[in-house]
Design an enzyme around this catalytic site. Sequence first.
Site, PDB file in Angstrom:
ATOM      1  N   SER A  64      74.809 -43.273  48.753  1.00 22.17           N
ATOM      2  CA  SER A  64      75.293 -43.968  47.575  1.00 22.17           C
ATOM      3  C   SER A  64      75.138 -45.462  47.835  1.00 22.17           C
ATOM      4  CB  SER A  64      76.759 -43.598  47.341  1.00 22.17           C
ATOM      5  OG  SER A  64      77.305 -44.374  46.295  1.00 22.17           O
ATOM      6  N   LYS A  79      71.492 -42.578  45.391  1.00 21.15           N
ATOM      7  CA  LYS A  79      72.346 -42.781  44.205  1.00 21.15           C
ATOM      8  C   LYS A  79      72.572 -44.275  44.052  1.00 21.15           C
ATOM      9  CE  LYS A  79      77.316 -42.147  43.698  1.00 21.15           C
ATOM     10  NZ  LYS A  79      78.433 -41.195  43.872  1.00 21.15           N
ATOM     11  N   LYS A 102      74.664 -47.288  42.217  1.00 20.67           N
ATOM     12  CA  LYS A 102      75.814 -47.667  41.408  1.00 20.67           C
ATOM     13  C   LYS A 102      75.297 -48.553  40.288  1.00 20.67           C
ATOM     14  CE  LYS A 102      79.366 -45.929  43.707  1.00 20.67           C
ATOM     15  NZ  LYS A 102      80.258 -44.926  43.081  1.00 20.67           N
ATOM     16  N   ASP A 148      75.537 -43.775  39.184  1.00 15.82           N
ATOM     17  CA  ASP A 148      76.986 -43.583  39.066  1.00 15.82           C
ATOM     18  C   ASP A 148      77.606 -44.837  38.459  1.00 15.82           C
ATOM     19  OD1 ASP A 148      79.669 -42.987  39.315  1.00 15.82           O
ATOM     20  OD2 ASP A 148      79.632 -42.690  41.497  1.00 15.82           O
ATOM     21  N   GLU A 171      76.387 -40.033  36.698  1.00 17.87           N
ATOM     22  CA  GLU A 171      77.757 -39.726  37.114  1.00 17.87           C
ATOM     23  C   GLU A 171      78.776 -40.607  36.391  1.00 17.87           C
ATOM     24  OE1 GLU A 171      77.923 -39.686  41.368  1.00 17.87           O
ATOM     25  OE2 GLU A 171      80.123 -39.699  41.438  1.00 17.87           O
ATOM     26  N   ASP A 210      82.968 -36.990  37.889  1.00 17.14           N
ATOM     27  CA  ASP A 210      83.623 -37.254  39.167  1.00 17.14           C
ATOM     28  C   ASP A 210      85.108 -37.491  38.865  1.00 17.14           C
ATOM     29  OD1 ASP A 210      84.725 -38.500  41.435  1.00 17.14           O
ATOM     30  OD2 ASP A 210      83.108 -39.918  41.724  1.00 17.14           O
ATOM     31  N   LYS A 241      85.030 -33.769  45.105  1.00 18.67           N
ATOM     32  CA  LYS A 241      85.593 -34.513  46.241  1.00 18.67           C
ATOM     33  C   LYS A 241      86.915 -33.836  46.533  1.00 18.67           C
ATOM     34  CE  LYS A 241      83.752 -39.019  44.917  1.00 18.67           C
ATOM     35  NZ  LYS A 241      84.080 -40.359  44.370  1.00 18.67           N
ATOM     36  N   GLY A 285      81.745 -38.339  47.993  1.00 19.55           N
ATOM     37  CA  GLY A 285      82.330 -38.993  49.162  1.00 19.55           C
ATOM     38  C   GLY A 285      83.228 -40.127  48.754  1.00 19.55           C
TER      39      GLY A 285
END
Length: 369
Positions: A135, A161, A163, A188, A213, A238, A262, A290
């Site tokens: 990430s 991934k 952000k 995400d 996400e 998430d 998670k 995570g």
Amino acid sequence: MRIEQVDVRRIHLPYVTPFETSGWREEGSHAVIVRIMADGIEGWGEAPVGPSPWYNEETTAGVMMMIRDVLAPMLMQHDINEPQDVQRIFAPVRANRMAQAGLEFAVWDWFARARQQSLQSMLGGTRERISVGVSVGIQSDLDTLLHVVGGYIDNGYHRIKLKIKPGWDIEPTRVVRETWPNILLQVDANSIYTLDDAEHLAQLDEFGLLLIEQPLAHDDIIDHAKLQRALQTPICLDESIVSPDHARWAIELRACGVINIKPARVGGFAASVQIHDMAQAADIPVWCGGMLESGIGRAANVALASLPNFVLPGDVSANARYYARDIVTNPFVLNDDSTLTVPTGIASGAEIDHEYLDAVTVDRLVVRL
Ligand code: OSB
Ligand code: MG
């Protein structure tokens, strides 16, 4: 068994590089580490909570007090015959799921040690190796982003991934996709957009992403269902999935095509396995998210991610991606197929570095029966 003592400490463990999302920036972990004692056997767990309520409602200080004043005394009043009992004992507790999970993880670890069994086999995990990715936080500019992503790809990670946030979404995704046409890529948003951004987000459809996400509010399911109808890319929830019921609601409303599990967010492993099973029955793939866990939480996530419906790569990178020195002596190392090997010895396999754990402990408290 009956828990005789609970040790709770909060740590400050610096990251190798600051981590920035659409809503916050952190320089290190402020997790709460829990140790339970019963019959001369210990059990360890990590509540990977942040210092401020930017991801969910919990905070490091709040988790310390919640465990001290409410959850540890509650748990210590009951005989625990199997780890699943913890979910039943905590049923009257509203929210505060990371605090619950810290204790629940410690109870699973205790039973794994008492039964001399691997955490993987207790949870029903089957894979020898789990696929993982990285990430990547928000960067200062596109050149830096390409340099950072290139570094992780050189390390051997097959899935990235990104952000994203308004002003850092379409272009970063485009340059990464153009530079690496074949990597597994996903984004995400950590709850930063609204339904008004549907057309804007639909521009991401051309990049062949695995998923988008949590674009919308942390506690929303309904608007995600509406947004999903406007997007080709599967939405992955998430923040919004905090319990098996939330997963069921999201599946019934078709609010997502994928679920990020998670275990800390949903109150622990019992709830995680329930969500895993429910998603599998509905043909919804899951993957293990995570929270930049230390080596204690990381090893537990690896065991969970070895269950059969964890079919997408997890945000469970090797320890060195997060920490120059971790609080365990046996960090995971990335295999050349972008996987981590699941430990098959006793419990999660994490060997705690007590000296370093003490060095990074900010404060601690003890609850006795
Ligand atoms: O939204 O998945 C998230 C880290 C902290 C809080 C929320 C998130 C994350 C990550 C990092 O994306 C995942 C990791 O542990 O590598
Ligand atoms: Mg997320």
